[in-house]
Design an enzyme around this catalytic site. Structure first.
Site, PDB file in Angstrom:
ATOM      1  N   ILE A   1      36.374  38.443 108.400  1.00 14.52           N
ATOM      2  CA  ILE A   1      35.596  38.116 107.197  1.00 14.52           C
ATOM      3  C   ILE A   1      36.540  37.821 106.036  1.00 14.52           C
ATOM      4  O   ILE A   1      36.178  37.143 105.097  1.00 14.52           O
ATOM      5  CB  ILE A   1      34.615  39.241 106.799  1.00 14.52           C
ATOM      6  CG1 ILE A   1      35.355  40.537 106.444  1.00 14.52           C
ATOM      7  CG2 ILE A   1      33.557  39.472 107.851  1.00 14.52           C
ATOM      8  CD1 ILE A   1      34.497  41.541 105.667  1.00 14.52           C
ATOM      9  N   ASP A   2      37.793  38.320 106.109  1.00 20.79           N
ATOM     10  CA  ASP A   2      38.724  38.204 104.980  1.00 20.79           C
ATOM     11  C   ASP A   2      39.229  36.772 104.762  1.00 20.79           C
ATOM     12  O   ASP A   2      39.720  36.462 103.684  1.00 20.79           O
ATOM     13  CB  ASP A   2      39.941  39.111 105.184  1.00 20.79           C
ATOM     14  CG  ASP A   2      39.558  40.556 105.415  1.00 20.79           C
ATOM     15  OD1 ASP A   2      38.465  40.951 104.981  1.00 20.79           O
ATOM     16  OD2 ASP A   2      40.351  41.285 106.032  1.00 20.79           O
TER      17      ASP A   2
ATOM     18  N   MET B   1      35.112  43.436 100.142  1.00 19.63           N
ATOM     19  CA  MET B   1      36.258  43.642 101.035  1.00 19.63           C
ATOM     20  C   MET B   1      37.213  42.461 100.898  1.00 19.63           C
ATOM     21  O   MET B   1      37.060  41.640  99.989  1.00 19.63           O
ATOM     22  CB  MET B   1      35.783  43.788 102.476  1.00 19.63           C
ATOM     23  CG  MET B   1      35.235  45.159 102.803  1.00 19.63           C
ATOM     24  SD  MET B   1      34.894  45.290 104.567  1.00 19.63           S
ATOM     25  CE  MET B   1      34.772  47.060 104.748  1.00 19.63           C
TER      26      MET B   1
ATOM     27  N   ARG C   1      28.430  50.268  85.605  1.00 18.97           N
ATOM     28  CA  ARG C   1      28.186  50.879  86.924  1.00 18.97           C
ATOM     29  C   ARG C   1      28.857  50.022  87.986  1.00 18.97           C
ATOM     30  O   ARG C   1      29.150  48.845  87.755  1.00 18.97           O
ATOM     31  CB  ARG C   1      26.686  50.948  87.221  1.00 18.97           C
ATOM     32  CG  ARG C   1      25.904  51.762  86.214  1.00 18.97           C
ATOM     33  CD  ARG C   1      26.222  53.245  86.353  1.00 18.97           C
ATOM     34  NE  ARG C   1      25.609  53.999  85.263  1.00 18.97           N
ATOM     35  CZ  ARG C   1      24.375  54.496  85.300  1.00 18.97           C
ATOM     36  NH1 ARG C   1      23.626  54.284  86.358  1.00 18.97           N
ATOM     37  NH2 ARG C   1      23.903  55.162  84.281  1.00 18.97           N
TER      38      ARG C   1
ATOM     39  N   ARG D   1      30.218  43.115 106.909  1.00 20.16           N
ATOM     40  CA  ARG D   1      30.616  42.757 108.277  1.00 20.16           C
ATOM     41  C   ARG D   1      29.436  42.695 109.234  1.00 20.16           C
ATOM     42  O   ARG D   1      29.607  42.306 110.384  1.00 20.16           O
ATOM     43  CB  ARG D   1      31.637  43.782 108.796  1.00 20.16           C
ATOM     44  CG  ARG D   1      32.931  43.739 108.067  1.00 20.16           C
ATOM     45  CD  ARG D   1      34.136  43.999 108.923  1.00 20.16           C
ATOM     46  NE  ARG D   1      34.075  45.102 109.823  1.00 20.16           N
ATOM     47  CZ  ARG D   1      34.953  46.116 109.849  1.00 20.16           C
ATOM     48  NH1 ARG D   1      35.934  46.149 108.948  1.00 20.16           N
ATOM     49  NH2 ARG D   1      34.886  47.048 110.749  1.00 20.16           N
TER      50      ARG D   1
END
Ligand code: F6P
Length: 367
Positions: free
Chosen positions: A145-146, A188, A285, A294
């Protein structure tokens, strides 16, 4: 369908490292191509190198491949803690590490594998490269996914992760507006900012923070204050887990010592929320999306890319072109030596066209 001369009789497939949407689409495409075009048998190796070292594998029939195209995760299971060259073993209650590559190669011989398709990220490709040098007939398929794997324009899984984060940014907008808050969404991506950059632009983030552009706190706060002065009493920040302040360090969530890259990042959003509130008084927040990114059904783009990668991996294997990884370059599926793909990470260039576009629209990168 006319059958081609069988050049491969038995192939192995494994999925290594963190899971990502599209793995099953690759397994399906590679295995169906092996069965349909080459009459080959397909051996699915369970939990990546754990199954390879410990001899845990299953024959995949055509029926096993039905209904998996749309599934997230991997039907084979995966692991990012079973490097065969540094294999974790518990002896007398203590963890030790051993080189188990010979056991792995013995299993490849026992299973009479003519080729093994490794579907993985940089850790899996590194191991694949070493095993290829030891004579294992390896073909690589890049996933993560990166999107940080060099030598391919994009990895499958990335598009699905970006869609997930974009959805989160869209949802956060309404609550941010209602409460007049600064909301930080942490993505991520490890040391690369691809997910944060793409989802930040897609979701209209006001500030996007990526590892490649270290941020200054006052530069992050400036646009938030400027927005509130013009009556916009909320702001959205999209921050990559690997982002760090100009004079600060990465926020490490844990260390997984059995892993190829032991560092697990996470928590920069909490630190940033605290720092913004303290320095500006703006209520802030944060939310860490974590492994949500993922999971789930791969997007159509990821399914198509994964399917093409799976087919081409099998064609490479059938042609005996081992030690290579399939990749996407300029819209074409091609291949490169695995060794070249693992030589460096693909980071976001600071002059990436999307950064230029976002800056022109008023997005801050905290620099
Ligand atoms: O490489 C994929 C990835 O999801 C990274 O974005 C993240 O930093 C890491 O894996 C998390 O790893 P784990 O699943 O071991 O927590």
């Amino acid at each position: 369908m006319a059958r081609r001369r069988p050049t491969i009789r038995r192939i192995g497939i494994l999925t290594g490292g963190g899971d990502c949407p599209g793995l099953n689409a690759v397994i399906r495409a590679a295995a169906k191509t092996a069965i349909n075009n080459y009459d080959a048998e397909v051996i699915g190796i369970r939990d990546a190198f754990r199954g390879f070292v410990e001899g845990d594998a299953v024959r995949l029939s055509y029926r096993d491949l039905s209904g998996i195209l749309t599934l997230g995760g991997t039907i084979l299971g995966t692991s990012n803690t079973h490097n065969p060259f540094h294999y974790p073993i518990v002896r007398r209650g203590k963890q030790e590490f051993r080189d188990m590559s010979r056991a792995l190669l013995a299993n490849a011989r026992k299973w009479r594998l003519d080729a093994v398709v490794f579907i993985g990220g940089d850790g899996t490709m590194n191991i694949g490269n070493k095993l290829s040098q030891l004579g294992l007939p390896v073909v690589g398929v890049p996933k993560t996914i990166d999107n940080d794997l060099a030598e391919t324009d994009v990895t499958f899984g990335f598009d699905t992760a970006v869609a997930c984060v974009t959805d989160a940014v869209d949802r956060i907008h309404s609550t941010a507006m209602s409460h007049h808050r600064v909301m930080i969404i942490e993505t991520m991506g490890r040391y690369a900012g691809w997910i944060a950059l793409y989802a930040g632009v897609a979701g209209g983030g006001d500030v996007i923070l990526i590892p490649e552009i270290p941020y200054g706190l006052h530069k992050v706060i400036e646009p938030l204050i400027a927005r509130s002065r013009t009556g916009k009493r909320f702001s959205i920040i999209v921050v990559a887990e690997g982002a760090r302040p100009q004079r600060g360090s990465l926020v490490v969530e844990r260390v997984v010592k059995e892993s190829h890259d032991p560092i697990r990042l996470g928590g920069v959003s909490a630190k940033l929320a605290h720092d913004i509130e303290e320095a500006s008084g703006l209520e802030t927040r944060y939310i860490i999306l974590g492994h949500l990114q993922r999971g789930g059904t791969p997007t159509a783009y990821d399914r198509i890319l994964a399917t093409q990668f799976g087919y081409h991996a099998m064609e490479l294997a059938a042609a005996g072109r081992f030690g290579r990884m399939v990749c996407l370059k300029g819209g074409q599926i091609t291949s490169v030596p695995v060794a070249r793909a693992v030589a460096k990470l693909k980071l976001v260039p600071r002059n990436h066209p999307l950064i230029k576009v976002a800056r022109s629209l008023g997005t801050s990168f905290g620099d």
